[in-house]
Design a protein around this motif. Sequence first.
Motif, mmCIF file in Angstrom:
data_model
loop_
_atom_site.group_PDB
_atom_site.id
_atom_site.type_symbol
_atom_site.label_atom_id
_atom_site.label_comp_id
_atom_site.label_asym_id
_atom_site.label_seq_id
_atom_site.Cartn_x
_atom_site.Cartn_y
_atom_site.Cartn_z
ATOM 1 N N LEU A 1 0.845 -1.187 0.000
ATOM 2 C CA LEU A 1 0.000 0.000 0.000
ATOM 3 C C LEU A 1 0.886 1.243 0.000
ATOM 4 O O LEU A 1 2.061 1.188 0.381
ATOM 5 N N HIS A 2 0.282 2.350 -0.423
ATOM 6 C CA HIS A 2 1.010 3.622 -0.485
ATOM 7 C C HIS A 2 0.146 4.717 0.141
ATOM 8 O O HIS A 2 -1.086 4.583 0.225
ATOM 9 N N PRO A 3 0.767 5.804 0.576
ATOM 10 C CA PRO A 3 -0.028 6.933 1.081
ATOM 11 C C PRO A 3 -0.944 7.470 -0.016
ATOM 12 O O PRO A 3 -0.576 7.485 -1.200
ATOM 13 N N ARG A 4 -2.129 7.892 0.376
ATOM 14 C CA ARG A 4 -3.026 8.524 -0.588
ATOM 15 C C ARG A 4 -2.509 9.931 -0.895
ATOM 16 O O ARG A 4 -2.069 10.654 0.005
ATOM 17 N N PRO A 5 -2.545 10.342 -2.155
ATOM 18 C CA PRO A 5 -2.051 11.683 -2.488
ATOM 19 C C PRO A 5 -2.959 12.759 -1.911
ATOM 20 O O PRO A 5 -4.173 12.571 -1.787
ATOM 21 N N ARG A 6 -2.370 13.894 -1.568
ATOM 22 C CA ARG A 6 -3.169 15.028 -1.093
ATOM 23 C C ARG A 6 -3.818 15.779 -2.241
ATOM 24 O O ARG A 6 -4.792 16.504 -2.038
ATOM 25 N N ALA A 7 -3.246 15.645 -3.425
ATOM 26 C CA ALA A 7 -3.799 16.343 -4.582
ATOM 27 C C ALA A 7 -3.532 15.528 -5.835
ATOM 28 O O ALA A 7 -2.488 14.877 -5.953
ATOM 29 N N VAL A 8 -4.495 15.553 -6.747
ATOM 30 C CA VAL A 8 -4.360 14.908 -8.052
ATOM 31 C C VAL A 8 -4.609 15.967 -9.120
ATOM 32 O O VAL A 8 -5.599 16.708 -9.057
ATOM 33 N N ARG A 9 -3.709 16.068 -10.077
ATOM 34 C CA ARG A 9 -3.868 17.033 -11.155
ATOM 35 C C ARG A 9 -3.759 16.307 -12.499
ATOM 36 O O ARG A 9 -2.855 15.499 -12.713
ATOM 37 N N THR A 10 -4.699 16.622 -13.386
ATOM 38 C CA THR A 10 -4.783 15.952 -14.680
ATOM 39 C C THR A 10 -4.789 17.000 -15.787
ATOM 40 O O THR A 10 -5.439 18.042 -15.649
ATOM 41 N N ALA A 11 -4.085 16.701 -16.878
ATOM 42 C CA ALA A 11 -4.055 17.620 -18.014
ATOM 43 C C ALA A 11 -4.017 16.820 -19.307
ATOM 44 O O ALA A 11 -3.419 15.734 -19.371
ATOM 45 N N LEU A 12 -4.662 17.371 -20.338
ATOM 46 C CA LEU A 12 -4.613 16.809 -21.682
ATOM 47 C C LEU A 12 -3.890 17.815 -22.560
ATOM 48 O O LEU A 12 -4.282 18.991 -22.635
ATOM 49 N N LEU A 13 -2.832 17.361 -23.220
ATOM 50 C CA LEU A 13 -1.994 18.267 -24.003
ATOM 51 C C LEU A 13 -1.951 17.828 -25.463
ATOM 52 O O LEU A 13 -1.870 16.623 -25.754
ATOM 53 N N ALA A 14 -2.022 18.804 -26.366
ATOM 54 C CA ALA A 14 -1.988 18.537 -27.802
ATOM 55 C C ALA A 14 -0.569 18.694 -28.313
ATOM 56 O O ALA A 14 0.140 19.641 -27.944
ATOM 57 N N LEU A 15 -0.151 17.760 -29.175
ATOM 58 C CA LEU A 15 1.226 17.723 -29.649
ATOM 59 C C LEU A 15 1.274 17.491 -31.157
ATOM 60 O O LEU A 15 0.396 16.828 -31.716
ATOM 61 N N PRO A 16 2.338 17.951 -31.807
ATOM 62 C CA PRO A 16 2.443 17.737 -33.253
ATOM 63 C C PRO A 16 2.834 16.306 -33.641
ATOM 64 O O PRO A 16 2.357 15.787 -34.649
ATOM 65 N N THR A 17 3.706 15.656 -32.863
ATOM 66 C CA THR A 17 4.245 14.346 -33.250
ATOM 67 C C THR A 17 4.552 13.514 -32.007
ATOM 68 O O THR A 17 4.658 14.050 -30.893
ATOM 69 N N PRO A 18 4.757 12.200 -32.183
ATOM 70 C CA PRO A 18 5.222 11.390 -31.055
ATOM 71 C C PRO A 18 6.577 11.844 -30.521
ATOM 72 O O PRO A 18 6.852 11.675 -29.323
ATOM 73 N N ASP A 19 7.428 12.400 -31.385
ATOM 74 C CA ASP A 19 8.711 12.930 -30.892
ATOM 75 C C ASP A 19 8.475 14.021 -29.848
ATOM 76 O O ASP A 19 9.189 14.102 -28.842
#
Length: 467
Positions: A213-231
């Motif tokens: 088991l692990h400590p529960r995080p105090r905060a969770v942040r999520t983002a979706l980012l747009a990119l030109p290429t897999p590079d």
Amino acid sequence: MSAFLDACRQVVGAQYLLTDADALAPYLVERRGNLSGKACAVARPGSSAEVAQLVRLCHQYRVPVVPQGGNTGLVLGSIPDDSGTALLLSLRRLNRIRDIDTVNDTITVDAGCILEHVQQAAADADRLFPLSLAAEGSCTIGGNLSSNAGGTAVLRYGNARELCLGLEVVTPQGELWDGLRGLRKDNTGYDLRDLYIGAEGTLGIITGAVLKLHPRPRAVRTALLALPTPDHALQLLTLTRRHCGAALTGFELMSAFCMELVHRHFPDMQSPFAMPHAQYALLELYDHESEQHATALLETLIGTALDEQTVADAVVATSLAQSAALWQWRECIPLAQAAEGRNIKHDISLPISRIADFIRVTDEALQQAFPGVRLVTFGHLGDGNLHYNVAPPADAGADFFMHQAAINRIVHDNVHAFDGSISAEHGIGALKREELLRYKSPLELQLMSRIKQALDPLNLMNPGKLL
């Protein structure tokens, strides 16, 4: 066979030994309904001791045994062959949370526990069990360990193997090995635990486990980012690691076609971006300091990525609901693929640094060989695991799937050329057994066969799988 079945009834009770065809049917069909097997019976033991007794009977009567958890696998690892000679041993009744130790940060569970139930038990104790995957509402811990399951948090917490400290296992002879030790250091000989994890039930049957088991995080942040290429996605991953360190928990890659498929089959889901982009990265941070610290980390990261033109645009979730909405784009990809029709799936892993080159080379090779194929590329970029799936051209007929072997050869040969693996987290089962012979070295196969022969000389444990 009747004497064997009568003896099994004595162990589990008549109601838990299924022989009627209608009762057997749900256990004998693989998850997608494409293939099925046969069994002499389905046994549903209620304890580790009953599992051991059943396996002893299988050893005595020379009956093959196929262990099964939630039957959510994708490589035919828990489905018997069509001979009808095997006993299918369902572990779903072994579903107890045995113990939670919040000082040692461990949870001890039966192998038949549903993954989601283990996650909830950990949360109820103000802890985190971080293994997370699409089938978590129905897959079991025993299956997760037998296939060394991965999921979305491997980048930070590791595969199932890294989350397990101890095991309880029934050997092919029906002995019950109690290795349920919650020790992080135990240097007392061969690591039997790691031998059984990832063995797909071919060396023994896991009946219990001690999990980290692990400590529960105090905060969770999520983002979706747009990119030109897999590079650019790889550049962003490097940048995120530098700025966020251990807070980086998930980093998923999705192609434009993935997003298009999801929107087509789930039209209520509207893209959060004003215009389409070639690639998207979904990243998540678990922060153990504060909401403010997590927000600052993410804002600094995105600002730097935009300044360096690594990303073209970004959407940040400001609530749990928005975070769930962003994750829904990733989680709906397999559902959208199923709604679109059949496709040829590949669960592969590569050195992270070579993923962009692999995608570029393999995309080109497939388009040359099969013009118009549509490539559904997504997966856990942060740990090098891609689901590189090939959908037929929009105007193709059913005969397209006659080319599956040729498509697999292009993909798997390129995986091998880029020093990757043809199975990242789904296992080998019966589906990829012949492919394994092509890409494993003769010595590796010999060593694996020697282990199998030493532990299961009668070849009764999940025969025809892996080896």
